[in-house]
Write an enzyme that holds these catalytic residues in place. Structure first.
Site, PDB file in Angstrom:
ATOM      1  N   HIS A  19     -10.095  -5.435  -3.214  1.00 34.67           N
ATOM      2  CA  HIS A  19      -8.782  -5.641  -2.604  1.00 34.67           C
ATOM      3  C   HIS A  19      -8.942  -5.995  -1.139  1.00 34.67           C
ATOM      4  O   HIS A  19      -9.863  -5.522  -0.477  1.00 34.67           O
ATOM      5  CB  HIS A  19      -7.904  -4.389  -2.741  1.00 34.67           C
ATOM      6  N   ASP A  41       0.857  -1.191   0.000  1.00 31.71           N
ATOM      7  CA  ASP A  41       0.000   0.000   0.000  1.00 31.71           C
ATOM      8  C   ASP A  41       0.894   1.242   0.000  1.00 31.71           C
ATOM      9  O   ASP A  41       1.890   1.312   0.726  1.00 31.71           O
ATOM     10  CB  ASP A  41      -0.899  -0.002   1.238  1.00 31.71           C
ATOM     11  N   HIS A  59      -6.920  -5.613   2.388  1.00 35.80           N
ATOM     12  CA  HIS A  59      -5.790  -5.027   3.100  1.00 35.80           C
ATOM     13  C   HIS A  59      -5.259  -6.093   4.057  1.00 35.80           C
ATOM     14  O   HIS A  59      -6.047  -6.721   4.779  1.00 35.80           O
ATOM     15  CB  HIS A  59      -6.238  -3.848   3.967  1.00 35.80           C
ATOM     16  N   ASN A 101     -12.931  -3.187   2.525  1.00 37.76           N
ATOM     17  CA  ASN A 101     -13.955  -2.143   2.533  1.00 37.76           C
ATOM     18  C   ASN A 101     -14.828  -2.318   1.300  1.00 37.76           C
ATOM     19  O   ASN A 101     -14.317  -2.582   0.209  1.00 37.76           O
ATOM     20  CB  ASN A 101     -13.292  -0.764   2.505  1.00 37.76           C
ATOM     21  N   GLN A 143     -14.613   2.561   1.124  1.00 36.03           N
ATOM     22  CA  GLN A 143     -13.855   2.057  -0.028  1.00 36.03           C
ATOM     23  C   GLN A 143     -13.534   3.245  -0.922  1.00 36.03           C
ATOM     24  O   GLN A 143     -14.417   4.036  -1.265  1.00 36.03           O
ATOM     25  CB  GLN A 143     -14.686   1.018  -0.797  1.00 36.03           C
TER      26      GLN A 143
HETATM   27  P1  AMP Z   1      -9.802   1.417   0.285  1.00 37.07           P
HETATM   28  O1  AMP Z   1     -10.137   2.620   1.101  1.00 37.07           O
HETATM   29  O2  AMP Z   1     -10.113   0.130   1.011  1.00 37.07           O
HETATM   30  O3  AMP Z   1     -10.405   1.475  -1.086  1.00 37.07           O
HETATM   31  O4  AMP Z   1      -8.225   1.417   0.157  1.00 37.07           O
HETATM   32  C1  AMP Z   1      -7.524   1.826  -0.969  1.00 37.07           C
HETATM   33  C2  AMP Z   1      -6.068   1.768  -0.603  1.00 37.07           C
HETATM   34  O5  AMP Z   1      -5.318   1.888  -1.791  1.00 37.07           O
HETATM   35  C3  AMP Z   1      -5.579   2.873   0.345  1.00 37.07           C
HETATM   36  O6  AMP Z   1      -5.026   2.280   1.516  1.00 37.07           O
HETATM   37  C4  AMP Z   1      -4.510   3.610  -0.476  1.00 37.07           C
HETATM   38  O7  AMP Z   1      -3.422   4.035   0.309  1.00 37.07           O
HETATM   39  C5  AMP Z   1      -4.118   2.563  -1.489  1.00 37.07           C
HETATM   40  N1  AMP Z   1      -3.579   3.073  -2.749  1.00 37.07           N
HETATM   41  C6  AMP Z   1      -4.061   4.063  -3.532  1.00 37.07           C
HETATM   42  N2  AMP Z   1      -3.297   4.235  -4.626  1.00 37.07           N
HETATM   43  C7  AMP Z   1      -2.309   3.298  -4.540  1.00 37.07           C
HETATM   44  C8  AMP Z   1      -1.193   2.960  -5.370  1.00 37.07           C
HETATM   45  N3  AMP Z   1      -0.934   3.616  -6.504  1.00 37.07           N
HETATM   46  N4  AMP Z   1      -0.386   1.945  -4.960  1.00 37.07           N
HETATM   47  C9  AMP Z   1      -0.622   1.285  -3.814  1.00 37.07           C
HETATM   48  N5  AMP Z   1      -1.653   1.558  -2.990  1.00 37.07           N
HETATM   49  C10 AMP Z   1      -2.481   2.564  -3.342  1.00 37.07           C
END
Ligand code: AMP
Length: 116
Positions: free
Chosen positions: A105, A32, A107, A89, A99
């Site tokens: 995805h 992440d 985490h 999420n 989300q």
């Molecule tokens: P969510 O809120 O569950 O949709 O989480 C999305 C996650 O994606 C967050 O923890 C972000 O920090 C992560 N994220 C966003 N862009 C990237 C990226 N380019 N590479 C890796 N993680 C990312």
């Protein structure tokens, strides 16, 4: 409706970089970009699924098996088989944390919380 231009779709297509951990034909894991713990990684299927429910209802058995194989191999490779959390999420109004990327995805978080 799945948006093919979400950031994880771009990572899967190799259009933007990621720090990859494990990859197979149907799934991959990567760090992440904004970690909340010492170890904070994401596991994604390569197929176009918006969230955990979409994936569970619509992905083939092969895709689902490959996803969980990637999940286990990621824990193993990171050496965090014992103490970790898993979070998915779903939805922009999900109560715990929203989300923000609409490609399914998980985490995986382990280690200590990162002070922000
Ligand atoms: P969510 O809120 O569950 O949709 O989480 C999305 C996650 O994606 C967050 O923890 C972000 O920090 C992560 N994220 C966003 N862009 C990237 C990226 N380019 N590479 C890796 N993680 C990312």
């Amino acid at each position: 409706m799945y948006d093919k231009n979400n950031v994880f779709a771009k990572i899967i297509r190799g259009e933007i970089p990621s720090k990859k951990i494990v990859e197979n034909e149907y799934a991959m894991s990567f760090y992440d970009v904004n970690p909340i713990t010492d170890v904070h990684v994401l596991v994604v299927p390569k197929g176009e699924y918006e969230n955990v429910l979409d994936f569970t209802k619509n992905a083939s058995a092969i895709e689902q098996a490959a996803f969980w194989k990637c999940f286990v191999e990621t824990l193993d490779k990171l050496g965090v088989m014992c103490d970790f959390n898993v979070l998915a999420n779903a939805g922009k109004n999900a109560p715990l944390t929203e989300q923000s990327v609409f490609h399914f995805h998980l985490h995986i978080t382990a280690g200590k919380k990162v002070c922000k």
